[in-house]
Design a protein around this motif. Structure first.
Motif, PDB file in Angstrom:
ATOM      1  N   ASN A  50       0.854  -6.136  -2.660  1.00 16.12           N
ATOM      2  CA  ASN A  50      -0.636  -6.548  -2.474  1.00 16.12           C
ATOM      3  C   ASN A  50      -1.409  -5.351  -1.966  1.00 16.12           C
ATOM      4  O   ASN A  50      -2.311  -4.811  -2.491  1.00 16.12           O
ATOM      5  N   THR A  51      -0.926  -4.567  -0.796  1.00 11.91           N
ATOM      6  CA  THR A  51      -1.683  -3.370  -0.351  1.00 11.91           C
ATOM      7  C   THR A  51      -1.629  -2.301  -1.504  1.00 11.91           C
ATOM      8  O   THR A  51      -2.576  -1.727  -1.534  1.00 11.91           O
ATOM      9  N   PRO A  82       6.754  -9.630  -5.922  1.00 18.21           N
ATOM     10  CA  PRO A  82       5.608 -10.147  -5.171  1.00 18.21           C
ATOM     11  C   PRO A  82       5.694 -10.060  -3.481  1.00 18.21           C
ATOM     12  O   PRO A  82       6.894 -10.238  -3.003  1.00 18.21           O
ATOM     13  N   HIS A  83       4.685  -9.745  -2.999  1.00 11.91           N
ATOM     14  CA  HIS A  83       4.768  -9.961  -1.357  1.00 11.91           C
ATOM     15  C   HIS A  83       4.443 -11.486  -1.148  1.00 11.91           C
ATOM     16  O   HIS A  83       5.217 -11.698  -0.147  1.00 11.91           O
ATOM     17  N   ASP A  84       3.648 -12.104  -1.713  1.00  9.98           N
ATOM     18  CA  ASP A  84       3.264 -13.359  -1.499  1.00  9.98           C
ATOM     19  C   ASP A  84       3.216 -13.999  -2.843  1.00  9.98           C
ATOM     20  O   ASP A  84       2.443 -13.861  -3.717  1.00  9.98           O
ATOM     21  N   TYR A  87      -0.571 -16.214  -2.308  1.00  9.20           N
ATOM     22  CA  TYR A  87      -1.674 -15.295  -2.128  1.00  9.20           C
ATOM     23  C   TYR A  87      -1.262 -13.943  -2.854  1.00  9.20           C
ATOM     24  O   TYR A  87      -0.635 -13.265  -2.016  1.00  9.20           O
ATOM     25  N   THR A  88      -1.518 -13.893  -3.899  1.00 13.07           N
ATOM     26  CA  THR A  88      -0.844 -12.716  -4.875  1.00 13.07           C
ATOM     27  C   THR A  88      -1.666 -11.350  -4.749  1.00 13.07           C
ATOM     28  O   THR A  88      -2.830 -11.452  -4.196  1.00 13.07           O
ATOM     29  N   ALA A  89      -1.218 -10.583  -5.370  1.00 13.03           N
ATOM     30  CA  ALA A  89      -1.866  -9.260  -5.525  1.00 13.03           C
ATOM     31  C   ALA A  89      -3.223  -9.528  -6.151  1.00 13.03           C
ATOM     32  O   ALA A  89      -4.240  -8.520  -5.795  1.00 13.03           O
ATOM     33  N   HIS A  91      -5.284 -12.068  -5.963  1.00 10.26           N
ATOM     34  CA  HIS A  91      -6.195 -12.551  -4.700  1.00 10.26           C
ATOM     35  C   HIS A  91      -6.245 -11.297  -3.838  1.00 10.26           C
ATOM     36  O   HIS A  91      -7.634 -11.114  -3.267  1.00 10.26           O
ATOM     37  N   ALA A  92      -5.471 -10.537  -3.524  1.00  7.69           N
ATOM     38  CA  ALA A  92      -5.800  -9.643  -2.446  1.00  7.69           C
ATOM     39  C   ALA A  92      -6.752  -8.579  -3.015  1.00  7.69           C
ATOM     40  O   ALA A  92      -7.667  -8.044  -2.271  1.00  7.69           O
ATOM     41  N   SER A 106      -2.473 -14.013 -11.635  1.00  8.46           N
ATOM     42  CA  SER A 106      -1.142 -13.212 -11.509  1.00  8.46           C
ATOM     43  C   SER A 106      -0.272 -13.636 -12.375  1.00  8.46           C
ATOM     44  O   SER A 106       0.066 -14.846 -12.867  1.00  8.46           O
TER      45      SER A 106
END
Length: 319
Positions: A50-51, A82-84, A87-89, A91-92, A106
């Motif tokens: 995400n970051t 994925p990190h999440d 709450y995906t990349a 969405h981030a 995603s």
């Protein structure tokens, strides 16, 4: 449809082959001979898919000071790391841009996610449901990788890229998306087990690398040639071929089969390792500033699960 700009984000930490020599006894020359990799990037503390997707998007917009991001009306993100998963990349990125009430998607088709994301954009544009789309491809391979795996633990790197697609050309330097072709070969060979990532088990494993190598060489060459033929182009008319960055030997094999001058193949795997679906997009970012009017490039990809594709881009002529 046009590609207006592309930018990449790479973590600061560099992991050289000597790390794996110390860890597993794998000689650097052995790794280079089999993969072409000399070093790779590793996400730092607090970094994730995400970051990195957000960082790539910020890098893109920083290079486009005259562009108003409020006009973005579609976000598509691709990753298999994925990190999440909720709450995906995508969405981030949407939250960071603070653009509300737009389609935010995603996807994961392994290392082919970039081109499938582009196809989603094509569909939204064709239906009149969007006109300016952000595609983000981001991989946090080291979050899942087992470095002690002597078969594949030394292959993976982290990184991300962001690409801005528009239905109409915004600037003379935009790349025309001439055609995108994708397919899936999951019934072939060992597609079901050659490369897998089962988070509840043991992360990324590649027990059948030879099968991956053979199928990647076959399908990347085939889809690239088909794309050339459909557009009445010869390989000599290509300025660049940007293959999926899985293995330098795969790229060399594809180049040889196509009869392309090796100097026209864009490779970053030696510096970045296998960055999954982000690798070829990072390659586009790396050559972006060198492109001239009339230049043509093909991005060709192949992923675990044996999805594949190719995209023809052309530097648009000034109007």
């Amino acid at each position: 449809m046009y590609l207006h700009h592309v930018a990449a984000y790479l973590p600061a930490a560099v992991v050289t082959n000597e790390h794996f020599t110390r860890l597993n006894g794998l000689a650097s020359d052995w790794i280079i001979e089999r993969t072409g990799i000399r070093e790779r990037r590793k996400a730092g503390p607090g970094e994730n898919a995400n970051t990195m997707g957000v960082a790539a998007t910020r890098a893109l917009l920083a290079e486009l000071p005259a562009f108003d991001p409020a006009g973005i009306d579609l976000i598509v993100a691709g990753t298999y790391t994925p990190h999440d998963t909720i709450y995906t990349a995508a969405h981030a990125v949407q939250r960071d841009l603070n653009i509300n009430e737009i389609p935010t998607i995603s996807i994961s088709s392994a290392c082919s996610s970039l081109l499938n994301a582009v196809e989603i954009v094509e569909g939204y544009f064709a239906l009149g449901k969007a006109s300016q789309a952000l595609v983000v491809v981001t991989e946090h391979n080291t979050a899942y990788n087992n470095e002690e795996d002597t078969i594949a633990g030394h292959l993976w790197g982290d990184g991300a890229a962001a690409l801005l697609f528009t239905k109409e050309r915004l600037a003379p330097g935009d790349l025309h998306v001439v055609q995108v072709m994708t397919g899936g070969a999951a019934p072939v060979g060992k597609a079901d087990e050659a490369v897998t990532l089962k988070p509840v088990e043991k992360g990324i494993v590649m027990p059948f690398g030879r099968d991956v190598f053979q199928q990647a060489c076959t399908y990347m060459t085939r889809i690239t040639q088909q794309l050339l033929d459909k557009n009445n182009l010869t390989v000599d008319q290509l300025t660049y071929l940007i293959p999926h960055q899985a293995n330098l030997r795969i790229s060399a094999n594809v180049v040889k089969q196509l009869g392309l001058d090796p100097a026209r193949a864009v490779n970053n795997i030696d510096r970045l390792g296998n960055t999954g679906c982000a690798g070829s997009a990072i390659g586009v970012a790396e050559v972006w500033s060198t492109l001239k009017e009339g230049d043509k490039l093909i991005v060709t990809v192949f992923g675990g699960g044996y999805s594949y594709g190719a995209m023809l881009l052309e530097k648009a002529a000034a109007s």
